[in-house]
Design an enzyme around this catalytic site. Structure first.
Site, PDB file in Angstrom:
ATOM      1  CG  ASN A   1      -1.754   1.183   1.394  1.00  0.00           C
ATOM      2  OD1 ASN A   1      -1.811   2.034   0.511  1.00  0.00           O
ATOM      3  ND2 ASN A   1      -2.436   1.290   2.528  1.00  0.00           N
TER       4      ASN A   1
ATOM      5  CE  LYS B   1      -0.303   3.237   4.727  1.00  0.00           C
ATOM      6  NZ  LYS B   1      -0.287   3.360   6.169  1.00  0.00           N
TER       7      LYS B   1
ATOM      8  CG  HIS C   1      -5.994   1.931   5.026  1.00  0.00           C
ATOM      9  ND1 HIS C   1      -5.607   2.884   5.939  1.00  0.00           N
ATOM     10  CD2 HIS C   1      -4.958   1.067   4.911  1.00  0.00           C
ATOM     11  CE1 HIS C   1      -4.375   2.603   6.361  1.00  0.00           C
ATOM     12  NE2 HIS C   1      -3.962   1.513   5.742  1.00  0.00           N
TER      13      HIS C   1
ATOM     14  CD  GLU D   1      -3.181   5.511   6.665  1.00  0.00           C
ATOM     15  OE1 GLU D   1      -3.198   5.545   5.426  1.00  0.00           O
ATOM     16  OE2 GLU D   1      -2.235   5.036   7.327  1.00  0.00           O
TER      17      GLU D   1
ATOM     18  CD  GLU E   1      -3.709  -2.648   7.150  1.00  0.00           C
ATOM     19  OE1 GLU E   1      -2.515  -2.737   6.843  1.00  0.00           O
ATOM     20  OE2 GLU E   1      -4.456  -1.749   6.722  1.00  0.00           O
TER      21      GLU E   1
ATOM     22  N   GLY F   1       2.066   2.341  10.722  1.00  0.00           N
ATOM     23  CA  GLY F   1       2.982   3.471  10.575  1.00  0.00           C
ATOM     24  C   GLY F   1       3.667   3.885  11.857  1.00  0.00           C
TER      25      GLY F   1
ATOM     26  CB  SER G   1       4.892  -1.621  12.130  1.00  0.00           C
ATOM     27  OG  SER G   1       4.444  -0.300  12.366  1.00  0.00           O
TER      28      SER G   1
HETATM   29  P1  PGA Z   1       2.599   0.374   7.653  1.00  0.00           P
HETATM   30  O1  PGA Z   1       1.138   0.535   6.997  1.00  0.00           O
HETATM   31  O2  PGA Z   1       3.179  -0.920   7.116  1.00  0.00           O
HETATM   32  O3  PGA Z   1       3.371   1.572   7.199  1.00  0.00           O
HETATM   33  O4  PGA Z   1       2.392   0.301   9.121  1.00  0.00           O
HETATM   34  C1  PGA Z   1       0.302  -0.561   6.806  1.00  0.00           C
HETATM   35  C2  PGA Z   1      -0.986  -0.139   6.154  1.00  0.00           C
HETATM   36  O5  PGA Z   1      -1.493   0.944   6.476  1.00  0.00           O
HETATM   37  O6  PGA Z   1      -1.536  -0.862   5.313  1.00  0.00           O
END
Ligand code: PGA
Length: 255
Positions: A10, A12, A96, A98, A166, A172, A212
């Site tokens: 992803n 983003k 997601h 976010e 997740e 993140g 992460s």
């Molecule tokens: P990250 O993000 O690996 O940077 O923690 C994962 C995601 O949001 O899919």
């Protein structure tokens, strides 16, 4: 039927044209197991989708990071599921965290999006996960079950759904769930699917972990019986993404 390992990248809201081309070259040169063993999907921002689709090696697929909840029309700024199909984009990430938190996407809205995207022939990576506060108050399973139920209420065929667990506190942050913590939720989710949707769906639906994941922690996580792959954010922009794609194979060969 064995569940094929699934790795999603992803990207983003990251990347310039030059950076995107570099990431694609890196992916194209990576030595990874064949698509018979691992399904790899990368998800660039909308504007780079056709370019990445045209440059990317044929054994990897591309996914959009979102799409509109219904047929296109007067919805300024949105991208419809039909447009993705029209451009040959086979897959979309929906729900997601976010988008759930920053854009207020509710469980029901995400359920509607998943159902609509599937109805036009897209594959869907549907994301769920609890916040730190929810975990600390002991409601992790209730939260992810409610998020999954909102999808199950609208979806009858799960063949083209990958469920991405997740935990929001791990996204993140560099704070990855331990293999035990992730396995516990994946197992509970599979039980939930078994009891609420059916034995076949529970046995065949890939449940992947995100939050992460990196080249160093992916092997131990991939060894968990109910972790069927990863959704990777930050590390999917780096060469270590190839190590993550190789994680399952490496693990098996070490056994
Ligand atoms: P990250 O993000 O690996 O940077 O923690 C994962 C995601 O949001 O899919």
């Amino acid at each position: 039927m064995a569940r094929k390992f699934f790795i999603g990248g992803n990207w983003k809201c990251n990347g310039t044209l030059e950076e995107v081309k570099k990431i694609v070259s890196m992916l194209n040169e990576a030595e990874v197991p064949s698509e018979n063993f691992v399904e790899v999907v990368v998800s660039p921002p909308f504007v780079f989708l056709p370019l990445v689709e045209s440059l990317l090696r044929p054994d990897f697929q591309v996914a959009a990071q979102n799409c509109w909840v219904r047929k296109g029309g007067a919805f300024t700024g949105e991208i419809s599921a039909e447009m993705l199909v029209n451009l040959g984009i086979p897959c979309v990430i929906l729900g997601h965290s976010e988008r759930r938190s920053l854009l207020n996407e509710s469980n029901e809205f995400v359920g509607d999006k998943v159902a609509y995207a599937l109805s036009v022939g897209l594959k869907v990576i549907a994301c769920i996960g609890e916040t730190l506060q929810q975990r600390e108050s002991g409601s992790t399973m209730a939260v992810v079950a409610a998020q999954t139920k909102a999808i199950a209420d609208k979806v009858s065929n799960w063949t083209h759904v990958v469920l991405a667990y997740e935990p929001v506190w791990a996204i993140g942050t560099g704070k990855v769930a331990t293999p035990g913590q992730a396995q516990e939720v994946h197992l509970e989710l599979r039980k939930w699917l078994h009891d609420s949707v059916g034995a076949e769906v529970a046995a065949t639906t890939r449940i992947i972990y995100g939050g992460s994941v990196n080249g160093a922690n992916c092997r131990e996580l991939s060894a968990q019986p109910d972790i069927d792959g990863f959704l990777v954010g930050g590390a999917s922009l780096k060469p270590e993404f190839a190590d993550i794609i190789r994680s399952l194979t490496v693990m098996k060969s070490q056994l």
